[in-house]
Design a protein around this motif. Structure first.
Motif, short mmCIF file in Angstrom:
data_model
loop_
_atom_site.label_atom_id
_atom_site.label_comp_id
_atom_site.label_asym_id
_atom_site.label_seq_id
_atom_site.Cartn_x
_atom_site.Cartn_y
_atom_site.Cartn_z
N GLU A 7 -64.81 34.31 -14.05
CA GLU A 7 -63.99 35.45 -14.45
C GLU A 7 -64.91 36.62 -14.81
O GLU A 7 -65.32 36.77 -15.96
N SER A 55 -62.23 41.24 -16.01
CA SER A 55 -60.91 40.99 -16.58
C SER A 55 -60.74 41.84 -17.84
O SER A 55 -61.72 42.28 -18.46
N GLN A 78 -58.78 46.86 -10.54
CA GLN A 78 -58.85 45.66 -9.71
C GLN A 78 -57.53 44.91 -9.74
O GLN A 78 -57.07 44.40 -8.70
N ASP A 79 -56.90 44.82 -10.90
CA ASP A 79 -55.59 44.17 -10.98
C ASP A 79 -54.55 44.89 -10.11
O ASP A 79 -53.74 44.26 -9.43
N ASP A 102 -55.27 44.01 -6.49
CA ASP A 102 -54.84 42.65 -6.20
C ASP A 102 -53.33 42.57 -6.00
O ASP A 102 -52.84 41.84 -5.13
N HIS A 103 -52.59 43.33 -6.82
CA HIS A 103 -51.13 43.31 -6.69
C HIS A 103 -50.67 44.01 -5.41
O HIS A 103 -49.67 43.62 -4.79
N ILE A 142 -52.40 44.10 -2.61
CA ILE A 142 -52.71 43.20 -1.50
C ILE A 142 -51.72 42.03 -1.46
O ILE A 142 -51.20 41.64 -0.42
#
Length: 208
Positions: free
Chosen positions: A117, A120, A201-202, A205-206, A208
């Motif tokens: 991780e 984050s 980044q979150d 990711d969502h 994608i």
């Protein structure tokens, strides 16, 4: 990228093991200093001092007449020792709390890195907490200098009351630990940048 993640994971594991080993060495060294004849341990915000006390430690009395105090001198000595005791206990509790929290945050951060991780929100908050702890360390160092100044003034007042002349000077100073303060502010700023990066980044990711 997987190779870099694996290297970071291994390196974080080694740091965690080194951290636990360091705590073990400090615990053993502290125990040895406590059981040694005239051994002494001092926990400061900038490190842990282990040593041996030299000399017999003269009494608070007339110069050249240790141990022959009057009733008034004994009363002043007891009052001074009582104040010194609560000052030392206060310094010890604050400093020990700082080290416990710092080690905990570092261990949790490297444990997250070991699991892979890297970016984050939680890691960013842990790094922010480490920066805030360094800022707190600066405050503890300033408080320590104020408490030392208080003890110095109490000692000088007690010495004056028993008409004892001191043949040495006491330096009255306030320490301003700029490295702790500036380092803590820089770490907090880096944590804010990492938090923003983790947030982006979150979102990616969502998407994608």
């Amino acid at each position: 990228m997987d190779g870099i993640d694996h290297q970071i994971s291994r390196f974080s594991h080694r740091i965690r093991m080194g951290l636990f080993a360091l705590l073990g060495v400090i615990a053993v060294a502290t125990l040895l200093a406590l059981v040694m004849d005239k051994g002494t341990v001092w926990l400061g915000i900038d490190g842990i001092n282990l040593g041996v006390v030299s000399g017999d430690g003269g009494e608070f009395g007339e110069a050249g007449q240790p141990g022959e105090e009057t009733a008034e001198e004994e009363r002043l000595l007891e009052a001074f020792e009582d104040r010194l005791e609560w000052v030392l206990v206060t310094q010890l509790l604050l400093t020990a709390s700082f080290y416990i929290l710092l080690v905990f945050q570092l261990e949790r951060l490297f444990a997250a890195y070991q699991r892979g991780e890297l970016f984050s929100q939680m890691n960013a908050r842990r790094i922010r907490n480490i920066g805030l702890l360094f800022c707190v360390a600066a405050g503890i160092a300033i408080l320590d200098s104020l408490l030392d100044l208080y003890i110095t003034q109490e000692f000088m007042a007690a010495s004056t009351e028993v008409d004892r002349e001191l043949d040495w000077d006491l330096v009255r100073e306030i320490r301003l630990p700029l490295p702790f303060l500036l380092g803590g502010v820089a770490i907090v700023l880096i944590a804010r940048v990492m938090e923003k990066g983790a947030q982006l980044q979150d979102e990616m990711d969502h998407l994608i």
